[in-house]
Design a protein around this motif. Structure first.
Motif, PDB file in Angstrom:
ATOM      1  N   TRP A   1     -27.914 -55.144 -59.714  1.00  0.00           N
ATOM      2  CA  TRP A   1     -28.243 -56.034 -58.605  1.00  0.00           C
ATOM      3  C   TRP A   1     -28.206 -55.105 -57.499  1.00  0.00           C
ATOM      4  N   ARG A   2     -28.467 -53.878 -57.461  1.00  0.00           N
ATOM      5  CA  ARG A   2     -28.398 -53.044 -56.592  1.00  0.00           C
ATOM      6  C   ARG A   2     -29.467 -53.186 -55.314  1.00  0.00           C
ATOM      7  N   ARG A   3     -30.406 -53.694 -55.903  1.00  0.00           N
ATOM      8  CA  ARG A   3     -31.649 -53.917 -54.845  1.00  0.00           C
ATOM      9  C   ARG A   3     -31.387 -55.449 -54.459  1.00  0.00           C
TER      10      ARG A   3
ATOM     11  N   LEU B   1     -23.609 -45.171 -53.648  1.00  0.00           N
ATOM     12  CA  LEU B   1     -23.882 -44.236 -52.369  1.00  0.00           C
ATOM     13  C   LEU B   1     -25.168 -43.905 -51.881  1.00  0.00           C
ATOM     14  N   TYR B   2     -26.060 -43.642 -52.838  1.00  0.00           N
ATOM     15  CA  TYR B   2     -27.321 -43.400 -52.711  1.00  0.00           C
ATOM     16  C   TYR B   2     -28.092 -44.442 -52.215  1.00  0.00           C
TER      17      TYR B   2
ATOM     18  N   VAL C   1     -30.816 -48.180 -48.373  1.00  0.00           N
ATOM     19  CA  VAL C   1     -31.348 -49.421 -47.850  1.00  0.00           C
ATOM     20  C   VAL C   1     -30.175 -50.292 -47.141  1.00  0.00           C
ATOM     21  N   GLY C   2     -28.946 -49.834 -46.984  1.00  0.00           N
ATOM     22  CA  GLY C   2     -27.909 -50.516 -46.403  1.00  0.00           C
ATOM     23  C   GLY C   2     -27.823 -50.606 -44.900  1.00  0.00           C
ATOM     24  N   ARG C   3     -27.374 -51.516 -44.410  1.00  0.00           N
ATOM     25  CA  ARG C   3     -27.280 -51.559 -42.713  1.00  0.00           C
ATOM     26  C   ARG C   3     -26.357 -50.375 -42.205  1.00  0.00           C
TER      27      ARG C   3
ATOM     28  N   ARG D   1     -23.348 -48.687 -44.332  1.00  0.00           N
ATOM     29  CA  ARG D   1     -23.384 -47.040 -44.666  1.00  0.00           C
ATOM     30  C   ARG D   1     -22.314 -46.265 -44.386  1.00  0.00           C
ATOM     31  N   ARG D   2     -21.851 -46.653 -43.133  1.00  0.00           N
ATOM     32  CA  ARG D   2     -20.634 -45.864 -42.695  1.00  0.00           C
ATOM     33  C   ARG D   2     -19.319 -46.259 -43.150  1.00  0.00           C
ATOM     34  N   PHE D   3     -19.230 -47.615 -43.500  1.00  0.00           N
ATOM     35  CA  PHE D   3     -17.921 -48.139 -44.332  1.00  0.00           C
ATOM     36  C   PHE D   3     -18.062 -47.745 -45.817  1.00  0.00           C
ATOM     37  N   MET D   4     -18.961 -47.274 -46.495  1.00  0.00           N
ATOM     38  CA  MET D   4     -19.133 -46.939 -47.840  1.00  0.00           C
ATOM     39  C   MET D   4     -18.768 -45.424 -47.886  1.00  0.00           C
ATOM     40  N   LEU D   5     -19.396 -44.491 -46.998  1.00  0.00           N
ATOM     41  CA  LEU D   5     -19.207 -43.187 -47.057  1.00  0.00           C
ATOM     42  C   LEU D   5     -17.819 -43.000 -46.831  1.00  0.00           C
ATOM     43  N   VAL D   6     -17.217 -43.521 -45.726  1.00  0.00           N
ATOM     44  CA  VAL D   6     -15.828 -43.233 -45.389  1.00  0.00           C
ATOM     45  C   VAL D   6     -14.805 -43.791 -46.595  1.00  0.00           C
TER      46      VAL D   6
END
Length: 409
Positions: free
Chosen positions: A68-70, A105-106, A111-113, A117-122
């Motif tokens: 369900w990544r898309r 992460l990719y 495609v993330g908001r 993106r910031r939340f997942m990277l940190v």
């Protein structure tokens, strides 16, 4: 010797992946991640814990959400983010490489908001660091490997997002350019049609007016003066032949393939032909027409030459048709910057014209409008007004070649 190119099957394979059903691709990707994660217990290292069914479920939890990544990228990333550290803590088997984590992460970076993106990277950088602290005998290079893996996957996602944005901008620009090109083409076609319509109006109106005047005079002189009647019919035939010649020139521009010297198809009469025009009108209608020139003639652009001829032609046609005049005067006044054309008659004047300079259909109609359009197209001006001693006057100012400024639009 040229450098060897990539394998011939790589480019078609990538193209097929891009056009394939995205959900099928994601299912295949999830299966591949699950297989990669299973290699650790399919081929265990010496001393590793044995696989348990709980460990297998945790490993499947790092792969199955990728389906369900898309459709739901952030939810899929949250699912993988929960199962990956749980699998590491449970340690049966331990996740040597976070395959599912790298994929989410990719995807989030691509495609993330922004806040996702910031939340997942940190979150992943912090989670990897904390998880490595629970690992026995963790080496410094392992910290570096896992952290660089997260940053690299995120970086590739950013590059993919930027590439898509750049491609979308190029496509949007191409669409806008295509729309602008179509609009320019439509404007050019409309301008050309308007020019051809003006030329045809001027030619036909002039020729038909002369023919009508002669035809009306024919029955009067045919019985009383047969020799003059013969001249009348010759004038009608001459006006018709002249109209046919000029119509061929005008309609020639509508053909797709111009002949050698295709400019000969275009309407040719200019200022030099005004003397012949004045003589023709006088000979065929009985109207006394006088041509006066003042100043030193100067070069004009070709379309300005044609416009000057057509303006005088239309003004004389209106005099013949509507003014009931006995004489007319055509004046050419040359200065260093412009040519002023004045056509004056002693007819009934503009008493019956509509406000706005005689654009009423009973006193010239489209002809006077065409005079203004021709002048404006060449960067000049036109006005109509009563004559000083009665009658009607048309005044047109056209720039010479060195001072021409085409009117916008």
């Amino acid at each position: 010797m040229p450098a060897p190119s990539a394998s011939p099957w790589i480019t078609p394979a990538v193209a097929r992946l891009r056009t394939a059903n995205p959900y099928v691709v994601d299912i295949a990707l999830a299966a591949l991640v699950l297989f990669a994660a299973s290699l650790q217990w399919m081929f265990p290292d010496e001393g590793d814990d044995r696989l348990t069914w709980q460990g297998f479920l945790l490993g499947a939890g790092t792969a199955v959400p990728l389906v369900w990544r898309r459709r739901a990228p952030f939810l899929a990333a949250c699912g993988v983010s929960v199962f990956t550290p749980a699998m590491a803590v449970y340690h049966a088997p331990p996740p040597d490489i976070m395959y599912g984590g790298l994929v989410v992460l990719y995807t989030t970076a691509a495609v993330g908001r922004p806040w996702q993106r910031r939340f997942m990277l940190v979150g992943w950088l912090a989670g990897v660091s904390l998880t490595m602290m629970h690992k026995e005998d963790a080496q410094p290079f392992e910290y570096a490997f896992q952290l660089l893996s997260c940053v690299s996957a995120y970086g590739f996602g950013v590059l993919s997002r930027l590439q898509r944005a750049y491609t979308a901008a190029l496509e949007d620009r191409a669409r806008r350019l295509e729309r602008e090109r179509a609009a320019d083409t439509a404007r050019a076609v409309a301008t050309e049609r308007a020019g051809i319509a003006r030329d045809m109006h001027d030619v036909l109106a002039h020729a038909v007016s002369l023919m009508v005047v002669q035809a009306e005079a024919g029955p009067v002189v045919v019985r009383s003066d047969p020799e003059r009647a013969e001249g009348v019919f010759d004038a009608i035939a001459g006006a018709g032949r002249d109209a046919m010649v000029q119509l061929r020139r005008i309609l020639g521009v509508l053909k797709e393939e111009p002949p050698h010297g295709g400019s000969d198809r275009l309407p040719q009469p200019g200022v030099a032909a005004l003397a012949g025009l004045v003589r023709q009108v006088g000979d065929t209608t009985g109207l006394r027409v006088e041509l006066r020139r003042t100043g030193e003639p100067r070069p004009l652009h070709r379309d300005t030459e044609v416009a000057a001829y057509r303006v005088v032609q239309e003004a004389l046609t209106n005099t013949v048709k509507h003014a009931y005049a006995s004489c007319a005067r055509v004046e050419l006044d040359w200065t260093e910057t412009e040519l002023t054309l004045t056509v004056t008659d002693d007819g009934r004047g503009p008493a019956d014209t509509a406000p706005g300079g005689g654009e009423d259909g009973s006193t010239g109609g489209h002809g006077l409008i065409g005079i203004r359009e021709r002048a404006a197209a060449c960067g000049g001006t036109a006005r109509t007004e009563p004559g000083h001693d009665g009658g009607f006057r048309v005044v047109v100012r056209l720039p010479v070649a060195g001072d021409r400024q085409v009117a916008p639009g």
